[in-house]
Design a protein around this motif. Structure first.
Motif, PDB file in Angstrom:
ATOM      1  N   ASN A 115       3.013   5.737  -5.949  1.00 28.42           N
ATOM      2  CA  ASN A 115       2.666   5.801  -7.372  1.00 28.42           C
ATOM      3  C   ASN A 115       1.472   6.722  -7.612  1.00 28.42           C
ATOM      4  OD1 ASN A 115       4.741   4.105  -8.145  1.00 28.42           O
ATOM      5  ND2 ASN A 115       3.497   2.258  -7.931  1.00 28.42           N
ATOM      6  N   GLU A 116       0.488   6.649  -6.729  1.00 29.25           N
ATOM      7  CA  GLU A 116      -0.702   7.510  -6.853  1.00 29.25           C
ATOM      8  C   GLU A 116      -0.308   8.985  -6.784  1.00 29.25           C
ATOM      9  OE1 GLU A 116      -4.283   8.900  -3.903  1.00 29.25           O
ATOM     10  OE2 GLU A 116      -3.611   6.831  -3.752  1.00 29.25           O
ATOM     11  N   PRO A 168       0.807  -1.234   0.000  1.00 28.24           N
ATOM     12  CA  PRO A 168       0.000   0.000   0.000  1.00 28.24           C
ATOM     13  C   PRO A 168       0.836   1.279   0.000  1.00 28.24           C
ATOM     14  CG  PRO A 168      -0.951  -1.586   1.506  1.00 28.24           C
ATOM     15  CD  PRO A 168       0.372  -2.153   1.050  1.00 28.24           C
ATOM     16  N   LEU A 169       2.011   1.244   0.630  1.00 30.21           N
ATOM     17  CA  LEU A 169       2.874   2.433   0.605  1.00 30.21           C
ATOM     18  C   LEU A 169       3.426   2.677  -0.797  1.00 30.21           C
ATOM     19  CD1 LEU A 169       4.855   2.078   3.945  1.00 30.21           C
ATOM     20  CD2 LEU A 169       3.063   3.729   3.393  1.00 30.21           C
ATOM     21  N   LEU A 170       3.800   1.605  -1.477  1.00 29.52           N
ATOM     22  CA  LEU A 170       4.292   1.752  -2.848  1.00 29.52           C
ATOM     23  C   LEU A 170       3.169   2.222  -3.769  1.00 29.52           C
ATOM     24  CD1 LEU A 170       6.498  -1.471  -3.025  1.00 29.52           C
ATOM     25  CD2 LEU A 170       7.253   0.891  -2.655  1.00 29.52           C
ATOM     26  N   SER A 219       1.924   9.952  -9.889  1.00 30.12           N
ATOM     27  CA  SER A 219       1.208   9.979 -11.167  1.00 30.12           C
ATOM     28  C   SER A 219       0.268  11.176 -11.258  1.00 30.12           C
ATOM     29  CB  SER A 219       0.436   8.678 -11.387  1.00 30.12           C
ATOM     30  OG  SER A 219      -0.621   8.578 -10.453  1.00 30.12           O
ATOM     31  N   ASP A 220      -0.139  11.713 -10.108  1.00 32.84           N
ATOM     32  CA  ASP A 220      -1.053  12.856 -10.100  1.00 32.84           C
ATOM     33  C   ASP A 220      -0.339  14.200  -9.964  1.00 32.84           C
ATOM     34  OD1 ASP A 220      -3.217  11.219 -10.358  1.00 32.84           O
ATOM     35  OD2 ASP A 220      -3.757  11.228  -8.232  1.00 32.84           O
ATOM     36  N   ILE A 221       0.989  14.205  -9.999  1.00 31.31           N
ATOM     37  CA  ILE A 221       1.759  15.433  -9.768  1.00 31.31           C
ATOM     38  C   ILE A 221       1.222  16.620 -10.570  1.00 31.31           C
ATOM     39  CG2 ILE A 221       4.024  16.547 -10.145  1.00 31.31           C
ATOM     40  CD1 ILE A 221       4.026  14.977  -7.618  1.00 31.31           C
ATOM     41  N   PRO A 222       1.009  16.482 -11.873  1.00 28.22           N
ATOM     42  CA  PRO A 222       0.545  17.682 -12.603  1.00 28.22           C
ATOM     43  C   PRO A 222      -0.839  18.157 -12.155  1.00 28.22           C
ATOM     44  CG  PRO A 222       1.165  15.908 -14.129  1.00 28.22           C
ATOM     45  CD  PRO A 222       1.203  15.348 -12.742  1.00 28.22           C
ATOM     46  N   HIS A 223      -1.629  17.270 -11.566  1.00 22.44           N
ATOM     47  CA  HIS A 223      -2.997  17.614 -11.200  1.00 22.44           C
ATOM     48  C   HIS A 223      -3.198  17.760  -9.696  1.00 22.44           C
ATOM     49  CE1 HIS A 223      -3.656  16.461 -15.337  1.00 22.44           C
ATOM     50  NE2 HIS A 223      -3.170  15.263 -15.066  1.00 22.44           N
ATOM     51  N   ASN A 224      -2.139  17.544  -8.937  1.00 25.87           N
ATOM     52  CA  ASN A 224      -2.280  17.577  -7.479  1.00 25.87           C
ATOM     53  C   ASN A 224      -2.660  18.971  -6.997  1.00 25.87           C
ATOM     54  OD1 ASN A 224      -1.993  15.057  -6.261  1.00 25.87           O
ATOM     55  ND2 ASN A 224       0.203  15.078  -6.529  1.00 25.87           N
ATOM     56  N   ASP A 225      -3.577  18.995  -6.074  1.00 24.71           N
ATOM     57  CA  ASP A 225      -4.019  20.228  -5.449  1.00 24.71           C
ATOM     58  C   ASP A 225      -3.182  20.409  -4.177  1.00 24.71           C
ATOM     59  OD1 ASP A 225      -5.319  22.275  -4.156  1.00 24.71           O
ATOM     60  OD2 ASP A 225      -7.232  21.234  -3.976  1.00 24.71           O
ATOM     61  N   ILE A 226      -2.419  21.490  -4.105  1.00 27.46           N
ATOM     62  CA  ILE A 226      -1.521  21.709  -2.967  1.00 27.46           C
ATOM     63  C   ILE A 226      -2.305  21.797  -1.657  1.00 27.46           C
ATOM     64  CG2 ILE A 226      -1.462  24.216  -3.286  1.00 27.46           C
ATOM     65  CD1 ILE A 226       1.426  22.010  -1.992  1.00 27.46           C
TER      66      ILE A 226
END
Length: 198
Positions: A28-29, A22-24, A32-39
């Motif tokens: 990855n989650e 689950p940590l890995l 993979s969402d870096i461009p869309h991550n909400d700070i």
């Protein structure tokens, strides 16, 4: 013919690394969402995770209080050692730290100890007297009055709430060769020498 008994456990079918998967997956989650991550969302999740020790303490207290370990383990100590690979002493400290944090939450503090180590120096001030009072909130307010939240450490909390600072042992880190030299000189002078090299 394959039969399953009541002792069936998924642990028999999973490699030990599976509990860390689950940590890995989480890594990855997030990546993979870096461009869309909400700070703001990430910041909220990070801040919430600082108090994971409280969740651990609540769960440990439930296991201990309601003896949920009884089906598989003789006592809470055995449960801690075998199921969690932690010492019973450490698990009890997590419970104590969680109780401190929960009391501070109920006292409406917004800034809280962010680790077991930060909460533990406050444990001795949590005892409630016959009038229902304890010095816990005053001690924590003193810490908050002396340091901005980002500078609060377990050591600073301990120093701030310590009522007998003169009796506290001081620690100094020294190199192994210096330690050996001091130990040799102490022995030659007939003095005792305690500690361990850094």
């Amino acid at each position: 013919m394959l039969t399953l008994n009541s002792d069936f456990s998924d642990e028999l079918w999973e490699p030990p690394e599976a509990e860390f998967q689950p940590l890995l997956d989480f890594q990855n989650e997030i990546l993979s969402d870096i461009p869309h991550n909400d700070i703001a969302l990430l910041t909220q999740r990070i801040k919430r995770s600082f108090l994971d020790y409280v969740r651990q303490g609540i769960m440990l207290q439930a296991v201990r209080r309601y003896r949920l370990y009884k089906r598989q383990y003789r006592n809470f100590a055995e449960y801690c050692k075998l199921a969690l690979a932690r010492s019973p002493f450490y698990c009890k400290r997590i419970i104590q730290a969680a109780e401190i944090c929960l009391r501070l939450i109920k006292a409406k503090f917004k800034i809280l100890p962010t680790s077991v180590a930060q909460a533990l120096p406050l444990v001795k001030f949590a005892k409630v007297d016959e009038y229902g009072d304890s010095p816990l909130e005053d001690k924590w307010q003193t810490v908050l009055g002396n340091f901005p939240p980002e500078n609060i450490t377990a050591a600073k909390i301990a120093e701030t709430v310590d009522e007998n600072p003169e009796s506290r042992l001081q620690q100094v880190r020294i190199k192994k060769d210096t330690y050996a030299l001091l130990a040799k000189k102490a022995a030659a002078a007939g003095l005792s020498f305690s500690g361990s090299p850094a």
